[in-house]
Enzyme design. Structure first.
Site, PDB file in Angstrom:
ATOM      1  N   GLU A   1       0.828  -1.218   0.000  1.00 38.05           N
ATOM      2  CA  GLU A   1       0.000   0.000   0.000  1.00 38.05           C
ATOM      3  C   GLU A   1       0.863   1.269   0.000  1.00 38.05           C
ATOM      4  OE1 GLU A   1      -2.888  -0.537  -0.705  1.00 38.05           O
ATOM      5  OE2 GLU A   1      -3.658  -2.306   0.291  1.00 38.05           O
ATOM      6  N   HIS A  29      -2.762   2.047   8.378  1.00 35.55           N
ATOM      7  CA  HIS A  29      -3.881   1.265   7.830  1.00 35.55           C
ATOM      8  C   HIS A  29      -4.055   0.015   8.669  1.00 35.55           C
ATOM      9  CE1 HIS A  29      -6.354  -1.123   5.208  1.00 35.55           C
ATOM     10  NE2 HIS A  29      -5.384  -1.961   4.910  1.00 35.55           N
ATOM     11  N   HIS A  43      -7.205  -3.333   9.719  1.00 33.58           N
ATOM     12  CA  HIS A  43      -8.465  -4.002   9.398  1.00 33.58           C
ATOM     13  C   HIS A  43      -9.347  -3.994  10.652  1.00 33.58           C
ATOM     14  CE1 HIS A  43      -6.190  -6.331   5.985  1.00 33.58           C
ATOM     15  NE2 HIS A  43      -6.274  -5.017   5.757  1.00 33.58           N
ATOM     16  N   GLU A  79     -17.073  11.328  22.713  1.00 30.68           N
ATOM     17  CA  GLU A  79     -15.757  11.883  22.333  1.00 30.68           C
ATOM     18  C   GLU A  79     -15.545  11.967  20.817  1.00 30.68           C
ATOM     19  OE1 GLU A  79     -13.459   7.653  23.026  1.00 30.68           O
ATOM     20  OE2 GLU A  79     -12.307   9.485  23.254  1.00 30.68           O
ATOM     21  N   HIS A 104     -12.925  -3.703   3.769  1.00 32.52           N
ATOM     22  CA  HIS A 104     -11.482  -3.907   3.844  1.00 32.52           C
ATOM     23  C   HIS A 104     -10.891  -3.354   5.154  1.00 32.52           C
ATOM     24  CE1 HIS A 104      -7.330  -3.863   1.729  1.00 32.52           C
ATOM     25  NE2 HIS A 104      -7.174  -3.729   3.025  1.00 32.52           N
TER      26      HIS A 104
HETATM   27  P1  13P Z   1       0.956  -5.483   3.011  1.00 30.09           P
HETATM   28  O1  13P Z   1       1.319  -6.779   3.686  1.00 30.09           O
HETATM   29  O2  13P Z   1       1.560  -5.382   1.623  1.00 30.09           O
HETATM   30  O3  13P Z   1       1.246  -4.289   3.871  1.00 30.09           O
HETATM   31  O4  13P Z   1      -0.612  -5.511   2.755  1.00 30.09           O
HETATM   32  C1  13P Z   1      -1.489  -5.661   3.823  1.00 30.09           C
HETATM   33  C2  13P Z   1      -2.807  -4.983   3.617  1.00 30.09           C
HETATM   34  O5  13P Z   1      -3.497  -4.725   4.580  1.00 30.09           O
HETATM   35  C3  13P Z   1      -3.228  -4.617   2.255  1.00 30.09           C
HETATM   36  O6  13P Z   1      -4.290  -3.734   2.279  1.00 30.09           O
HETATM   37 ZN    ZN Z   2      -5.482  -3.918   4.161  1.00 31.35          ZN
END
Ligand code: 13P
Ligand code: ZN
Length: 278
Positions: free
Chosen positions: A122, A145, A147, A175, A216
């Site tokens: 990413e 980033h 999940h 908050e 995602h």
């Molecule tokens: P990477 O392992 O390349 O960082 O990818 C993980 C991910 O969350 C892709 O969106």
């Molecule tokens: Zn991801």
């Protein structure tokens, strides 16, 4: 630079320890299963110099987009395909310190990725977001980033209208409006790791520090790892409360628009336009 200037190695660098703590926390909370998630943290040259000979480039990796506005900038970044679970016990394989090359079409690995790894897939989104956030916030340094479970779940059950999504999160914990008054950006589903998802995310990052990737995960931006982690944590907590509220049969009462406005006044924040109907 003479090697005698180098301190007792990169393992005493505060920015490295912050990365170890943050990746461990994200894993502990279940938001970075397997290789899920990635972080890039802009570090100043003066922070790197005590620990690394920056003339010693280990490898150069090509990129298929133009990051020239970041030429010469240093980042500590998680590796592609690397598990956050493993970062703390093996930083040198799972993390890397990179510098964007002078022409902006490649990056130089100065430390880490020792098993031949490269920066997160990413990276286009990360670098495009860094460019966008630096243009609006001189203190900006972190793109994160993960999940986050309940935010992903909400992307199946809740409207993906940004105004409606933000309003729900603001209502779930007092908050939230204070922590992210500009709200949450939402892009359409796009294949991850592409320049296209990077461009769509960066467009949102001009106005917001949180961007939801439906089905995602979430991207956050901030000036420190703690602040960015806290931003995502706050939105995810609100999403968790939403999950529980729905499971308990739905809202019987909520924070009113008037109360949210009072909150904004009390904490001196400006709520994103078009959300409070007053
Ligand atoms: P990477 O392992 O390349 O960082 O990818 C993980 C991910 O969350 C892709 O969106
Ligand atoms: Zn991801």
């Amino acid at each position: 630079m003479s090697m005698t200037m180098i301190k007792d190695g990169i393992y005493s660098a505060a920015f490295l320890h912050e990365m170890l703590e943050t990746t461990s926390n994200l894993y502990r909370l279940g938001w970075d299963e397997r290789n899920g998630g990635n972080i890039s943290y802009l570090i100043h040259e003066y922070e790197v110099l005590p620990f690394l000979n920056v003339d010693d480039v280990k490898r150069t990796v090509a990129m298929n987009f133009d990051a020239s506005p970041l030429a010469g900038r240093y980042f500590i970044v998680t590796g592609s395909g690397k598990y956050f679970k493993n970062v703390k016990k093996d930083p040198a394989n799972n993390l890397g310190i990179i510098r964007i090359s002078a022409e902006g079409k490649s990056y130089e690995i100065l430390w880490g990725f020792e098993d031949g790894g490269i920066a997160t897939s990413e990276l286009p989104t990360h670098l495009m977001n860094h460019m966008k956030r630096l243009a609006v916030d001189k203190n900006h340094r972190v793109i994160m980033h993960c999940h986050a479970t309940n935010l992903i779940a909400m992307s199946f059950t809740h409207s993906l209208n940004e105004i409606e999504f933000t309003k729900t999160l603001w209502e779930m914990c007092t908050e939230c409006l204070v922590v992210f008054p500009e709200g949450v950006g939402i892009i359409p589903w796009i294949v991850p790791g592409t320049n296209a998802i990077g461009e769509a995310t960066a467009e949102k990052m001009e106005e917001v520090r949180l961007v939801l990737w439906p089905h995602h995960g979430i991207f956050g931006a901030g000036s420190t790892l703690d602040e960015t982690f806290g931003l995502i944590e706050t939105a995810e907590k609100a999403a968790e409360v939403y999950t529980i509220v729905c499971a308990q049969g739905g809202k019987k009462q909520t924070l009113t628009d008037q109360q949210l406005l009072e909150l904004a006044h009390a904490f001196n924040v400006v709520p994103r336009k078009g959300i409070l109907k007053l």
